[in-house]
Design a protein around this motif. Structure first.
Motif, PDB file in Angstrom:
ATOM      1  N   ASP A  21       0.794  -1.234   0.000  1.00  0.00           N
ATOM      2  CA  ASP A  21       0.000   0.000   0.000  1.00  0.00           C
ATOM      3  C   ASP A  21       0.823   1.280   0.000  1.00  0.00           C
ATOM      4  O   ASP A  21       0.411   2.285  -0.548  1.00  0.00           O
ATOM      5  N   ARG A  22       2.012   1.277   0.557  1.00  0.00           N
ATOM      6  CA  ARG A  22       2.859   2.488   0.572  1.00  0.00           C
ATOM      7  C   ARG A  22       3.539   2.749  -0.769  1.00  0.00           C
ATOM      8  O   ARG A  22       4.132   3.789  -0.968  1.00  0.00           O
ATOM      9  N   LEU A  23       3.470   1.793  -1.695  1.00  0.00           N
ATOM     10  CA  LEU A  23       4.090   1.930  -3.014  1.00  0.00           C
ATOM     11  C   LEU A  23       3.100   2.402  -4.070  1.00  0.00           C
ATOM     12  O   LEU A  23       3.449   2.548  -5.228  1.00  0.00           O
ATOM     13  N   ILE A  24       1.875   2.647  -3.658  1.00  0.00           N
ATOM     14  CA  ILE A  24       0.800   2.994  -4.579  1.00  0.00           C
ATOM     15  C   ILE A  24       0.555   4.494  -4.551  1.00  0.00           C
ATOM     16  O   ILE A  24       0.574   5.117  -3.491  1.00  0.00           O
ATOM     17  N   LYS A  25       0.302   5.057  -5.721  1.00  0.00           N
ATOM     18  CA  LYS A  25      -0.056   6.474  -5.809  1.00  0.00           C
ATOM     19  C   LYS A  25      -1.458   6.609  -6.382  1.00  0.00           C
ATOM     20  O   LYS A  25      -1.831   5.893  -7.304  1.00  0.00           O
ATOM     21  N   LYS A  26      -2.214   7.527  -5.809  1.00  0.00           N
ATOM     22  CA  LYS A  26      -3.546   7.865  -6.306  1.00  0.00           C
ATOM     23  C   LYS A  26      -3.477   9.305  -6.777  1.00  0.00           C
ATOM     24  O   LYS A  26      -3.168  10.200  -5.990  1.00  0.00           O
ATOM     25  N   ASN A  68      -0.216   6.807  -1.589  1.00  0.00           N
ATOM     26  CA  ASN A  68      -1.353   6.287  -0.839  1.00  0.00           C
ATOM     27  C   ASN A  68      -0.950   6.004   0.603  1.00  0.00           C
ATOM     28  O   ASN A  68       0.166   5.623   0.873  1.00  0.00           O
ATOM     29  N   ILE A  69      -1.888   6.164   1.522  1.00  0.00           N
ATOM     30  CA  ILE A  69      -1.595   5.840   2.909  1.00  0.00           C
ATOM     31  C   ILE A  69      -2.571   4.825   3.487  1.00  0.00           C
ATOM     32  O   ILE A  69      -2.431   4.431   4.621  1.00  0.00           O
ATOM     33  N   THR A 103      -1.387   4.426  -9.679  1.00  0.00           N
ATOM     34  CA  THR A 103      -0.124   3.966 -10.237  1.00  0.00           C
ATOM     35  C   THR A 103       0.540   3.016  -9.246  1.00  0.00           C
ATOM     36  O   THR A 103       0.638   3.331  -8.058  1.00  0.00           O
ATOM     37  N   PHE A 104       0.967   1.858  -9.766  1.00  0.00           N
ATOM     38  CA  PHE A 104       1.649   0.874  -8.939  1.00  0.00           C
ATOM     39  C   PHE A 104       2.564   0.034  -9.808  1.00  0.00           C
ATOM     40  O   PHE A 104       2.141  -0.485 -10.845  1.00  0.00           O
TER      41      PHE A 104
END
Length: 67
Positions: A33-38, A43-44, A57-58
């Motif tokens: 989850d910390r490697l994902i961007k929204k 992302n948190i 993005t992941f």
């Protein structure tokens, strides 16, 4: 870019990642989850809701959420 069509008002991030085939389970989604961007922001939380127009993005892949 993968596109996910909404059936409801929103889809949760973990569900979107599974639907796009980027993770195999909710446990795996939690681990990354910390490697994902929204929409360009890190992302948190895995349970974050995604709405039409959002881009996730992941691992070099993008998912677009559409109505």
């Amino acid at each position: 870019m993968e596109t996910i069509k909404l059936r409801e008002e929103y889809i949760k991030l973990g569900q979107a990642l599974k639907a796009a085939g980027l993770v195999e389970s909710g446990v795996e989604a939690k681990e990354v989850d910390r490697l994902i961007k929204k929409n360009g922001e890190t992302n948190i939380r895995r349970g974050r809701k995604l709405y039409a127009g959002d881009i996730v993005t992941f691992d070099g892949e993008e998912i677009r959420i559409e109505d």
